[in-house]
Design an enzyme around this catalytic site. Sequence first.
Site, short mmCIF file in Angstrom:
data_model
loop_
_atom_site.label_atom_id
_atom_site.label_comp_id
_atom_site.label_asym_id
_atom_site.label_seq_id
_atom_site.Cartn_x
_atom_site.Cartn_y
_atom_site.Cartn_z
N GLY A 1 2.46 2.20 5.44
CA GLY A 1 3.62 1.46 5.93
C GLY A 1 4.22 2.08 7.18
N GLY B 1 0.84 -1.20 0.00
CA GLY B 1 0.00 0.00 0.00
C GLY B 1 0.87 1.24 0.00
N SER B 2 0.32 2.32 0.50
CA SER B 2 1.05 3.59 0.46
C SER B 2 2.17 3.62 1.51
CB SER B 2 0.09 4.75 0.73
OG SER B 2 -0.40 4.64 2.05
N GLU C 1 5.77 -3.46 0.93
CA GLU C 1 5.86 -3.10 -0.49
C GLU C 1 5.02 -1.84 -0.65
OE1 GLU C 1 4.70 -2.82 -4.17
OE2 GLU C 1 3.93 -4.87 -3.98
N CYS D 1 1.94 0.04 -8.53
CA CYS D 1 3.03 0.60 -7.75
C CYS D 1 4.26 0.74 -8.63
CB CYS D 1 3.30 -0.22 -6.50
SG CYS D 1 3.62 -1.92 -6.87
C1 UN1 Z 1 1.76 -3.62 -7.64
O1 UN1 Z 1 1.39 -2.67 -8.35
O2 UN1 Z 1 1.53 -3.59 -6.39
O3 UN1 Z 1 5.41 -5.57 -11.91
C2 UN1 Z 1 2.36 -4.85 -8.15
C3 UN1 Z 1 4.20 -5.32 -12.06
C4 UN1 Z 1 3.21 -6.35 -11.59
C5 UN1 Z 1 3.00 -6.22 -10.12
C6 UN1 Z 1 2.69 -4.85 -9.63
N1 UN1 Z 1 3.71 -7.67 -11.89
O4 UN1 Z 1 3.80 -4.31 -12.59
#
Ligand code: UN1
Length: 501
Positions: free
Chosen positions: A240, A235-236, A257, A291
């Site tokens: 975290g 998440g953000s 993450e 992300c």
């Molecule tokens: C995410 O956005 O939390 O590498 C994961 C990627 C994807 C996973 C993204 N396999 O863009």
Amino acid sequence: MSDVATQAGEILDRLGVADPFVGDGDLVARSPIDGSEIGRLRSHTPEEAAHAIGRAHAAFERWRTVPAPVRGQFVRELGELLREHKEDLGALVSIEAGKIVSEGLGEVQEMIDICDLAIGLSRQLHGLSIASERPGHRMMEQWHPLGVVGVISAFNFPVAVWSWNAALAFVCGDAVVWKPSEKTVLTALGCQALVLEAGRRAGVPDGLSAVLVGDRTVGEVLVDDPRVPLVSATGSTRMGRQIAPRVAARLGRTLLELGGNNAAVVAPSADLDLTVRGVVFSAVGTAGQRCTSLRRVIVHESVKDELVSRLAAAYATLPIGSPLEPSTLVGPLIDEAAFRAFDEALARARADGGELVTGGTRAAVDGGGFYVRPAIVDMPAQTEIVRAETFAPLLYVLTYGDLDEALALHNEVAQGLSSSIFTLDVREAETFLSVVGSDCGIANVNIGPSGAEIGGAFGGEKETGGGRESGSDAWRAYMRRATNTVNYSRELPLAQGVEFG
Ligand code: UN1
């Protein structure tokens, strides 16, 4: 009832989830496609959450004694069910998270891939054998199951990120209690129905996998419970920062993450055809809500004008609309708050002297969804708003003169998830990958920063949180290491040559 609600209901039914509408439900599930209500659920109470953790812990105590390759059979069953229900689960991802059809299916494929990896891994949870300094002694490491793993996941990968954690945790001998985003809870329940069926087929202990429905109050139960040795949260960075100290206060472990602010350096030698395709996919795919989405292009001054005009031309042809239409490439933002963040970031970028190259407006699509035209803003400098992660299709262009300058701009941000360079110059490519190059957990050459395969370790540095999930040796996070020394001699020599009596 809207069309998408009917469709979601039918899919859930086929996946084995009962009616998603609970009369007095407090949690409203909506589709970003048109804003319609697609479910109404009752949140779990903190007591129910604690009860689920207790059941998971009891299940873990049995599961940990099952041989790892046998545990792999459970994940094999899950992988088979995911193959069977790929279209349905993918469509549910599209309905609830707003991903285009191909990305919804891709998300389920990512789950299948990690199941395959975990099955193989179930026969390879190897420890080291270490040379002892003492005669007649042997040293080794064993990896033992850890306990209940808490998984907190975000809306943008509503099931794949859970599967990176869960598939590994299950073969490692752990139980999993999952708190999905409130924005994608139906997808989580659809997935959980498949997990329960796989569990019945493989004969796993009841309660080994649980889903907690609700807002942060149920998540907090997971964060604070000492029976949960590992909390893996996506998440953000803000989230975290709240979770990490709470888990640390009870000396638990976290695997984080968090935010990314991923860039692509485009060098003078870049193959621009390939660069344009790579940039557009990474910046616009999933409506900029990965992300790993590309947020900054750092382009050499000699190719800037050509790159920007080619990107603008490509952006002008992007089909924006319902993610269920096969021709659509840009679906909706998740909700109104995401739209506002996009709008505000654009206003701030322009106030900082940024020049809007294309996009930035709300796209007219029938219904109550928040669709936008992906934006490109040419920035005179890397200002505060550029250094922030805005979870939307907003791409900043920064210009550089030499590679050192590009690398300085690249690494200046607080996040450190993913990165890339487009170049045909081996010196530049290798410098970017070297210790003085990208400071991110993922660094790519001639592909964008998003779309990682599950075989590599996934995660990033700095404010991204330092966790690694998915492939390589990420499995170790889900186990505890025991160092064993065995004396098979008749003497008792002490380490470091210590004499004692
Ligand atoms: C995410 O956005 O939390 O590498 C994961 C990627 C994807 C996973 C993204 N396999 O863009």
